[in-house]
Structures are given as structure tokens and as C-alpha cells.
Design an enzyme around this catalytic site. Sequence first.
Site, PDB file in Angstrom:
ATOM      1  N   GLU A   1      -1.840  -6.228  59.422  1.00 21.12           N
ATOM      2  CA  GLU A   1      -0.594  -5.497  58.147  1.00 21.12           C
ATOM      3  C   GLU A   1       0.249  -4.802  58.943  1.00 21.12           C
ATOM      4  O   GLU A   1       1.405  -4.287  58.633  1.00 21.12           O
ATOM      5  CB  GLU A   1      -1.283  -5.734  56.889  1.00 21.12           C
ATOM      6  CG  GLU A   1      -1.921  -6.883  56.164  1.00 21.12           C
ATOM      7  CD  GLU A   1      -3.332  -6.553  55.471  1.00 21.12           C
ATOM      8  OE1 GLU A   1      -3.530  -5.383  55.130  1.00 21.12           O
ATOM      9  OE2 GLU A   1      -3.700  -7.020  54.981  1.00 21.12           O
TER      10      GLU A   1
ATOM     11  N   SER B   1     -11.280 -13.251  54.772  1.00 20.72           N
ATOM     12  CA  SER B   1     -11.827 -14.200  54.260  1.00 20.72           C
ATOM     13  C   SER B   1     -13.228 -14.635  54.246  1.00 20.72           C
ATOM     14  O   SER B   1     -14.297 -14.828  54.073  1.00 20.72           O
ATOM     15  CB  SER B   1     -10.592 -15.763  54.081  1.00 20.72           C
ATOM     16  OG  SER B   1      -9.693 -15.194  53.491  1.00 20.72           O
TER      17      SER B   1
ATOM     18  N   LYS C   1      -7.387  -1.627  50.515  1.00 20.87           N
ATOM     19  CA  LYS C   1      -6.189  -1.780  51.082  1.00 20.87           C
ATOM     20  C   LYS C   1      -5.044  -1.092  49.944  1.00 20.87           C
ATOM     21  O   LYS C   1      -5.739  -0.088  48.875  1.00 20.87           O
ATOM     22  CB  LYS C   1      -5.522  -3.310  51.127  1.00 20.87           C
ATOM     23  CG  LYS C   1      -6.595  -4.235  52.509  1.00 20.87           C
ATOM     24  CD  LYS C   1      -5.906  -5.733  52.462  1.00 20.87           C
ATOM     25  CE  LYS C   1      -6.940  -6.849  53.379  1.00 20.87           C
ATOM     26  NZ  LYS C   1      -6.241  -7.479  53.441  1.00 20.87           N
TER      27      LYS C   1
ATOM     28  N   GLU D   1      -9.939  -9.912  63.520  1.00 16.96           N
ATOM     29  CA  GLU D   1      -9.316 -10.359  62.513  1.00 16.96           C
ATOM     30  C   GLU D   1      -8.331 -11.607  62.811  1.00 16.96           C
ATOM     31  O   GLU D   1      -6.656 -11.054  62.643  1.00 16.96           O
ATOM     32  CB  GLU D   1      -8.522  -9.291  61.270  1.00 16.96           C
ATOM     33  CG  GLU D   1     -10.115  -8.250  60.342  1.00 16.96           C
ATOM     34  CD  GLU D   1      -9.793  -7.849  59.744  1.00 16.96           C
ATOM     35  OE1 GLU D   1     -10.331  -7.425  58.554  1.00 16.96           O
ATOM     36  OE2 GLU D   1      -7.681  -7.003  59.309  1.00 16.96           O
TER      37      GLU D   1
ATOM     38  N   GLY E   1      -6.712 -12.462  54.014  1.00 23.30           N
ATOM     39  CA  GLY E   1      -6.329 -13.168  52.941  1.00 23.30           C
ATOM     40  C   GLY E   1      -6.064 -14.400  52.068  1.00 23.30           C
ATOM     41  O   GLY E   1      -5.022 -14.908  50.996  1.00 23.30           O
TER      42      GLY E   1
ATOM     43  N   HIS F   1      -4.663  -2.312  62.159  1.00 22.38           N
ATOM     44  CA  HIS F   1      -4.703  -3.653  60.543  1.00 22.38           C
ATOM     45  C   HIS F   1      -3.520  -4.646  60.927  1.00 22.38           C
ATOM     46  O   HIS F   1      -2.696  -3.541  61.002  1.00 22.38           O
ATOM     47  CB  HIS F   1      -4.791  -2.962  59.829  1.00 22.38           C
ATOM     48  CG  HIS F   1      -5.875  -4.280  58.676  1.00 22.38           C
ATOM     49  ND1 HIS F   1      -5.128  -4.739  58.696  1.00 22.38           N
ATOM     50  CD2 HIS F   1      -7.036  -4.736  58.186  1.00 22.38           C
ATOM     51  CE1 HIS F   1      -5.314  -5.949  57.735  1.00 22.38           C
ATOM     52  NE2 HIS F   1      -6.456  -5.739  57.822  1.00 22.38           N
TER      53      HIS F   1
ATOM     54  N   ASN G   1     -11.949  -3.032  53.319  1.00 24.78           N
ATOM     55  CA  ASN G   1     -11.169  -1.847  53.170  1.00 24.78           C
ATOM     56  C   ASN G   1     -10.410  -2.647  51.559  1.00 24.78           C
ATOM     57  O   ASN G   1      -9.396  -3.887  51.183  1.00 24.78           O
ATOM     58  CB  ASN G   1      -9.642  -2.937  53.930  1.00 24.78           C
ATOM     59  CG  ASN G   1      -9.131  -2.785  55.095  1.00 24.78           C
ATOM     60  OD1 ASN G   1      -8.051  -1.365  53.650  1.00 24.78           O
ATOM     61  ND2 ASN G   1      -7.751  -2.795  55.433  1.00 24.78           N
TER      62      ASN G   1
HETATM   63  P1  13P Z   1      -9.562 -10.045  53.293  1.00 21.64           P
HETATM   64  O1  13P Z   1     -11.063 -10.686  53.663  1.00 21.64           O
HETATM   65  O2  13P Z   1      -8.743 -10.715  51.944  1.00 21.64           O
HETATM   66  O3  13P Z   1      -8.835 -12.447  53.463  1.00 21.64           O
HETATM   67  O4  13P Z   1      -8.847  -9.002  54.030  1.00 21.64           O
HETATM   68  C1  13P Z   1      -9.091  -8.922  55.245  1.00 21.64           C
HETATM   69  C2  13P Z   1      -8.820  -7.584  55.620  1.00 21.64           C
HETATM   70  O5  13P Z   1      -8.082  -8.149  56.378  1.00 21.64           O
HETATM   71  C3  13P Z   1      -9.628  -6.733  55.753  1.00 21.64           C
HETATM   72  O6  13P Z   1      -9.486  -5.768  56.877  1.00 21.64           O
END
Ligand code: 13P
Length: 249
Positions: free
Chosen positions: A97, A213, A11, A167, A173, A95, A9
Amino acid sequence: MRKPIIAGNWKMNKTASESKTLIEQLIPLLADVTEVDVVVCPPFVNVESAAAALKGSNIALGVQNMHYEQSGAYTGEIAPSMLVELGVQYVILGHSERRQFFGETDEGVNKKTRTAIEFGLKPIVCIGETLEEREAGITNEVVCKQTKLALLGLSESEAADVVLAYEPIWAIGTGVTATADDANETIAAIRASVKEAFSGDVAAKIRIQYGGSMKPGNVSELMAKPDIDGGLIGGAALKAEDFSKVVKF
Ligand code: 13P
């Protein structure tokens, strides 16, 4: 046996030319991968050029969102048919976010999941708890509820084909990963909720990724767990070397 699935992803990262470069680096690194489904999800504006760059490779194309209506007056939104025409196969839905910053709800995620399936797109539906929810001891309750609401109204065969991505929001992140045991335990609870809502057969077939992560240094430990079927990768998907190491766990 469930085939592992690793999805990147990206983003809100990578311009069109950067997307093309990353894909060109990934293709030779992953050319010999047959036992893992590999997906990259660039930003919408880079989808057409990404599709061209991925042509003939073993890497599938996904996106990070989609609208639940087929077309119409929804300024700024993207319809499923637009994605299908460009060769998109997967769509990340719900997601954290998007739930956190763009007001996405369980109901909206369910609508999008149904529309995606209707158009032949494979949904990667994200679920996960906040740190407060984890500390309150209600993780399983939260993620199982999100799962059931996302899959509401699907047939057994439709549900079995969905990919779920667990997640934990506090692990995204942050560099902090859930321990492999914690991640597996929560994913096992999610699988049990799928069994409750559908059947043991659907629960045995549905693929559930871990995200948060996940990176070259922890992927093998996480993937060794029986209920973890793959990963949804953020930061480590932005560099070809890192992502290919994750794919080749
Ligand atoms: P990270 O791998 O940067 O923690 O992000 C995970 C994520 O949100 C994937 O959709």
C-alpha cells in the site's frame, strides 16, 4: 528451526482508546504463547499508549513505516530514534500500500531497511506481485528482484535477522488467499534468491511470512507448509478473538 512470527498490521485503523482496548483483550488471550513471536503494529499516534499497555507482556510492538534519515527537515515523517525511545522493536517497510499509494521504491525500502538495522529495529520487509504480474507468469522474477534490492548491502548476519513478508497484492484485503501450495512455492523461490544473494545459511535462517487474507480459517494450512514461517495479518488482526486464533494456529 525458524521460530514462527505472526504480526498484526492494523493499517489506518483504531484510535488510541481502541488500540488500548484491543491490546488489553489480546494480552490474556496470548499470555501462554511462547513458541511464536507475536507483534502488533498500531498507527504511529497510538504507539506511546500501546507501548504502555504492552509493558510486561509477551507481545512486541511494531510500526508500519519509518523514514530512512536519522532526523531533519522531513515534514510529517518519523525518525528511527523516536521509535526506539518508545520501545518499538519491529518496523514494517515497503508495504504494497505504501508502494502503490505513497510512491515507495525498492531503493527507498533498501535505505529504510539499512537505517532500521542501524538503530536496532527489526525490519519486516514486504514484497509481492500484482495480479497482472501473476497472470503474466513473472511472479518469481518480481518478488526475487524486490527481495534482492531490499537486502542490498547488508551483511550476512544482518540479512538473516530481517523478516520478509510475501504479500501477493491481489490477495490483500480481498478475502482471496493464495493457495497454501502457491504461497509456499513463491516463498521457496524467495528463499532461493536469498541463498543466491547471500548464502545457504542466511536462506535457512531468514523468516518469511505470508500475508493476504490470512485468517483463522486458513492459517493452519498455510503454516503447515515448510517455507512459510508466519503471517502478516491485516483484517483478522483487528479483532482480538481472530488474531489470537491466528497466533495459536
Ligand atoms: P489482509 O489480511 O487484510 O488481507 O491484509 C494483509 C496485509 O496487507 C498485511 O500487511
